[in-house]
Design an enzyme around this catalytic site. Sequence first.
Site, PDB file in Angstrom:
ATOM      1  N   HIS A 159      94.178 -19.834  72.356  1.00 53.06           N
ATOM      2  CA  HIS A 159      94.486 -20.594  73.573  1.00 53.06           C
ATOM      3  C   HIS A 159      94.021 -19.783  74.780  1.00 53.06           C
ATOM      4  O   HIS A 159      93.947 -18.547  74.722  1.00 53.06           O
ATOM      5  CB  HIS A 159      95.987 -20.851  73.680  1.00 53.06           C
ATOM      6  CG  HIS A 159      96.507 -21.819  72.668  1.00 53.06           C
ATOM      7  ND1 HIS A 159      97.728 -22.431  72.799  1.00 53.06           N
ATOM      8  CD2 HIS A 159      95.970 -22.300  71.507  1.00 53.06           C
ATOM      9  CE1 HIS A 159      97.936 -23.247  71.773  1.00 53.06           C
ATOM     10  NE2 HIS A 159      96.881 -23.174  70.977  1.00 53.06           N
ATOM     11  N   GLU A 191      95.488 -18.934  77.480  1.00 51.09           N
ATOM     12  CA  GLU A 191      96.447 -17.918  77.925  1.00 51.09           C
ATOM     13  C   GLU A 191      96.378 -16.674  77.058  1.00 51.09           C
ATOM     14  O   GLU A 191      96.391 -15.545  77.544  1.00 51.09           O
ATOM     15  CB  GLU A 191      97.880 -18.454  77.901  1.00 51.09           C
ATOM     16  CG  GLU A 191      98.104 -19.680  78.741  1.00 51.09           C
ATOM     17  CD  GLU A 191      97.987 -20.977  77.941  1.00 51.09           C
ATOM     18  OE1 GLU A 191      96.984 -21.150  77.210  1.00 51.09           O
ATOM     19  OE2 GLU A 191      98.894 -21.817  78.042  1.00 51.09           O
ATOM     20  N   CYS A 237     102.347 -23.398  75.923  1.00 52.93           N
ATOM     21  CA  CYS A 237     103.091 -23.784  74.722  1.00 52.93           C
ATOM     22  C   CYS A 237     104.056 -22.641  74.362  1.00 52.93           C
ATOM     23  O   CYS A 237     103.982 -21.558  74.943  1.00 52.93           O
ATOM     24  CB  CYS A 237     102.123 -24.052  73.579  1.00 52.93           C
ATOM     25  SG  CYS A 237     101.334 -22.553  72.928  1.00 52.93           S
ATOM     26  N   CYS A 244     102.248 -19.260  73.512  1.00 54.07           N
ATOM     27  CA  CYS A 244     101.710 -18.587  74.696  1.00 54.07           C
ATOM     28  C   CYS A 244     102.832 -18.058  75.583  1.00 54.07           C
ATOM     29  O   CYS A 244     102.738 -16.951  76.118  1.00 54.07           O
ATOM     30  CB  CYS A 244     100.806 -19.532  75.474  1.00 54.07           C
ATOM     31  SG  CYS A 244      99.289 -19.948  74.564  1.00 54.07           S
TER      32      CYS A 244
END
Length: 174
Positions: free
Chosen positions: A60, A62, A90, A93
């Site tokens: 992801h 992040e 999420c 993260c």
Amino acid sequence: MDEPLIDTQSDEHFMRLALREARKALAATEVPIGAVIVHEGKVIARAWNQVETLKDATAHAEMLCLTAAQSAMGDWRLEGCTLYVTKEPCPMCAGAIVHCRPSRVVIGCSDPKAGAAGGWINLLQSNPPLNHTCDISSGVLAEECLYLIQSFFREAREKKKENPRREYRFEEGE
């Protein structure tokens, strides 16, 4: 205790840089989420979602950005840093964010279904068992951030209608 001074113009500037990263994800047919990390007014890391590109569910924006920032800082602690991300993180993260300890997280659009910074749950604040909390600012360029994600999923649904036998891996809760 004094509240931190928040410069909304700077927030918009850095969120635009995160949106630029999200557009890179879009060009690579990834869920268009981008992130940048700023320390002392300078971008020290930037990343975009690369789950499909890297065949890595943890890739992801992040997560990739946190890793790059730790390298730039020469420390896993990102105290004094601000993370700008186009969509609410999420739970995975958010957990990584807590452990990396940035001072602040600035979010473009919220994710009421799966967000872990106040949308569905808030792992970044008011969670006593965790070792760190972050200041959160939400809604910075929210419409632009949301439009990019909604456009991506709208197009994915259209492609699926055109070719229903092809498998599409994109989930709206991403």
